[in-house]
Design a protein around this motif. Structure first.
Motif, mmCIF file in Angstrom:
data_model
loop_
_atom_site.group_PDB
_atom_site.id
_atom_site.type_symbol
_atom_site.label_atom_id
_atom_site.label_comp_id
_atom_site.label_asym_id
_atom_site.label_seq_id
_atom_site.Cartn_x
_atom_site.Cartn_y
_atom_site.Cartn_z
ATOM 1 N N VAL A 17 35.749 38.178 34.474
ATOM 2 C CA VAL A 17 34.467 38.538 35.085
ATOM 3 C C VAL A 17 34.218 40.040 35.027
ATOM 4 N N THR A 18 35.082 40.761 34.363
ATOM 5 C CA THR A 18 34.999 42.216 34.293
ATOM 6 C C THR A 18 33.623 42.681 33.810
ATOM 7 N N ASN A 19 33.006 43.573 34.588
ATOM 8 C CA ASN A 19 31.731 44.190 34.237
ATOM 9 C C ASN A 19 30.586 43.193 34.070
ATOM 10 N N ALA A 20 30.649 42.090 34.818
ATOM 11 C CA ALA A 20 29.562 41.108 34.835
ATOM 12 C C ALA A 20 28.918 41.156 36.221
ATOM 13 N N PRO A 21 27.840 41.919 36.397
ATOM 14 C CA PRO A 21 27.314 42.197 37.739
ATOM 15 C C PRO A 21 26.858 40.967 38.517
ATOM 16 N N ALA A 22 26.127 40.056 37.882
ATOM 17 C CA ALA A 22 25.654 38.873 38.600
ATOM 18 C C ALA A 22 26.814 37.967 38.984
ATOM 19 N N THR A 23 27.808 37.901 38.117
ATOM 20 C CA THR A 23 28.990 37.087 38.400
ATOM 21 C C THR A 23 29.754 37.658 39.579
ATOM 22 N N ILE A 24 29.946 38.959 39.581
ATOM 23 C CA ILE A 24 30.649 39.614 40.682
ATOM 24 C C ILE A 24 29.869 39.443 41.983
ATOM 25 N N THR A 25 28.557 39.530 41.911
ATOM 26 C CA THR A 25 27.719 39.352 43.101
ATOM 27 C C THR A 25 27.888 37.945 43.666
ATOM 28 N N MET A 26 27.948 36.956 42.785
ATOM 29 C CA MET A 26 28.144 35.578 43.224
ATOM 30 C C MET A 26 29.477 35.422 43.937
ATOM 31 N N TYR A 27 30.538 35.921 43.316
ATOM 32 C CA TYR A 27 31.863 35.793 43.920
ATOM 33 C C TYR A 27 31.978 36.595 45.225
ATOM 34 N N GLU A 28 31.308 37.701 45.300
ATOM 35 C CA GLU A 28 31.325 38.495 46.536
ATOM 36 C C GLU A 28 30.690 37.714 47.677
ATOM 37 N N ALA A 29 29.569 37.048 47.411
ATOM 38 C CA ALA A 29 28.897 36.270 48.449
ATOM 39 C C ALA A 29 29.770 35.109 48.914
ATOM 40 N N VAL A 30 30.423 34.438 47.964
ATOM 41 C CA VAL A 30 31.298 33.321 48.319
ATOM 42 C C VAL A 30 32.498 33.815 49.114
ATOM 43 N N THR A 31 33.118 34.888 48.647
ATOM 44 C CA THR A 31 34.284 35.442 49.347
ATOM 45 C C THR A 31 33.925 35.865 50.758
ATOM 46 N N ARG A 32 32.802 36.528 50.913
ATOM 47 C CA ARG A 32 32.358 36.959 52.238
ATOM 48 C C ARG A 32 32.122 35.755 53.136
ATOM 49 N N GLY A 33 31.583 34.680 52.570
ATOM 50 C CA GLY A 33 31.374 33.470 53.349
ATOM 51 C C GLY A 33 32.675 32.882 53.863
ATOM 52 N N PHE A 34 33.695 32.874 53.009
ATOM 53 C CA PHE A 34 35.014 32.383 53.428
ATOM 54 C C PHE A 34 35.619 33.295 54.497
ATOM 55 N N LEU A 35 35.552 34.581 54.284
ATOM 56 C CA LEU A 35 36.138 35.525 55.246
ATOM 57 C C LEU A 35 35.446 35.436 56.601
ATOM 58 N N ASP A 36 34.131 35.319 56.581
ATOM 59 C CA ASP A 36 33.380 35.207 57.832
ATOM 60 C C ASP A 36 33.734 33.924 58.582
ATOM 61 N N ALA A 37 34.167 32.897 57.823
ATOM 62 C CA ALA A 37 34.550 31.627 58.439
ATOM 63 C C ALA A 37 35.982 31.656 58.968
ATOM 64 N N GLY A 38 36.678 32.755 58.726
ATOM 65 C CA GLY A 38 38.027 32.894 59.275
ATOM 66 C C GLY A 38 39.156 32.726 58.285
ATOM 67 N N TRP A 39 38.817 32.602 57.006
ATOM 68 C CA TRP A 39 39.877 32.450 56.016
ATOM 69 C C TRP A 39 40.663 33.745 55.848
ATOM 70 N N ALA A 40 41.969 33.605 55.660
ATOM 71 C CA ALA A 40 42.811 34.764 55.360
ATOM 72 C C ALA A 40 42.494 35.235 53.943
ATOM 73 N N PRO A 41 42.396 36.541 53.737
ATOM 74 C CA PRO A 41 42.011 37.048 52.413
ATOM 75 C C PRO A 41 42.879 36.526 51.272
ATOM 76 N N GLU A 42 44.166 36.342 51.517
ATOM 77 C CA GLU A 42 45.067 35.925 50.443
ATOM 78 C C GLU A 42 44.878 34.466 50.034
ATOM 79 N N THR A 43 44.094 33.704 50.791
ATOM 80 C CA THR A 43 43.897 32.284 50.471
ATOM 81 C C THR A 43 42.535 31.991 49.848
ATOM 82 N N VAL A 44 41.636 32.954 49.915
ATOM 83 C CA VAL A 44 40.247 32.684 49.519
ATOM 84 C C VAL A 44 40.128 32.316 48.042
#
Length: 234
Positions: free
Chosen positions: A122-149
Motif C-alpha cells: 500500500v506504499t504511497n497509495a493515499p486513498a488506500t492508506i486513508t481507508m485503512y486509517e479509518a478502519v484502524t481508528r474504528g477498531f481502536l475506538d472500539a477498544g481493540w489493542a493496537p497489536e491485534t487490529v
C-alpha cells in the motif's frame, strides 16, 4: 473586413500541442481497469495500455514509470470506493459490516485484480492508506489493542476476497449431476438452498449474499467475543 489595428488578438494554440494534456492519472486508471476487465490481468501491459489510450508508450512513461505504478493507481482507485463512512458514526459491529459489504461489492466487479491487489504493497497509495486509517481508528475506538487490529483486518479481508469470487459463481456450482444419488445429504441441502428465484443469475447472487452475510456475522461476533475476552483479562 479587416480588424482594427488595436483590436485584441485571439490567442492561437501552437501547432501540435493539445489545449489539455492527453493523459492523466484518472485516464490511465480507467483504461487499465477496462483492459483488465476485457483481457484479464495478463492483458495489462504498458504497450497494450498505451495503445488503448491512443498514445505512444513514451507518452505513457511520462506519467507512470512502470506497470507497478499503474497497479498502484488501480489499487488506490478501487480502495477509494470502499465505504468507511460508518466508522465513527455507527457501532463497531455495524460499521465493520458496512465496510465489508462495500469492499466485497467493489472487488466482485474486478475479480482479475484480486490476486494482484491482495499482494500489492500500500506504499504511497493515499486513498488506500486513508481507508485503512479509518478502519484502524474504528477498531481502536472500539477498544481493540493496537497489536491485534491488523490481524483482524487481514482475517476479514481474506473472507471478503473469497466472497467476491463467490458472488460471481454460477447458480449450479453445487450441482452433483449424475452423482447426486451418491451424495444424498449434500444434494438435499443444495436443493433447500436459495430464494426460489427462477433466474439463475438472481438465484446465484442471492445465495452468495446469504452466505456472505452468514459468514460475516459469524466473524464479527467471533471478533467481538475475542475483544471481550481480552478486555476481561485486563
Amino acid at each position: 473586413m479587416p480588424l482594427p489595428a488595436d483590436a485584441p488578438k485571439q490567442a492561437r494554440r501552437r501547432a501540435g500541442r493539445p489545449p489539455q494534456a492527453l493523459l492523466s492519472s484518472a485516464r490511465i486508471t480507467q483504461a487499465a481497469l477496462k483492459l483488465v476487465g476485457r483481457d484479464g490481468y495478463k492483458g495489462l501491459t504498458m504497450a497494450a495500455l498505451a495503445r488503448s489510450l491512443h498514445v505512444a508508450p513514451s507518452a505513457l512513461y511520462n506519467h507512470v514509470s512502470s506497470k507497478q505504478d499503474v497497479l498502484l493507481l488501480v489499487e488506490d482507485h478501487l480502495m477509494g470506493r470502499v465505504d468507511v463512512s460508518a466508522f465513527g458514526a455507527q457501532p463497531w459491529a455495524e460499521a465493520v459490516c458496512v465496510w465489508a459489504h462495500s469492499y466485497r461489492d467493489v472487488f466482485a466487479g474486478h475479480l482479475p485484480l484480486i490476486p494482484v491487489i491482495a499482494l500489492l504493497p500500500v506504499t504511497n497509495a493515499p486513498a488506500t492508506i486513508t481507508m485503512y486509517e479509518a478502519v484502524t481508528r474504528g477498531f481502536l475506538d472500539a477498544g481493540w489493542a493496537p497489536e491485534t487490529v491488523i490481524d483482524a483486518v487481514v482475517a476479514l479481508e481474506s473472507f471478503i476476497y473469497g466472497s467476491a469470487y463467490d458472488a460471481n459463481a454460477p447458480a449450479d456450482i453445487f450441482d452433483a449431476g449424475d452423482l447426486a444419488p451418491d451424495a444424498p445429504s449434500f444434494s438435499a441441502a443444495v436443493a433447500r438452498r436459495g430464494s426460489g428465484a427462477t433466474d439463475p443469475a438472481v438465484r446465484a447472487r442471492h445465495d452468495a449474499d446469504a452466505a456472505f452475510t452468514l459468514g460475516l456475522n459469524a466473524m464479527v461476533a467471533g471478533l467481538a467475543a475475542t475483544l471481550g475476552q481480552k478486555n476481561a483479562a485486563v
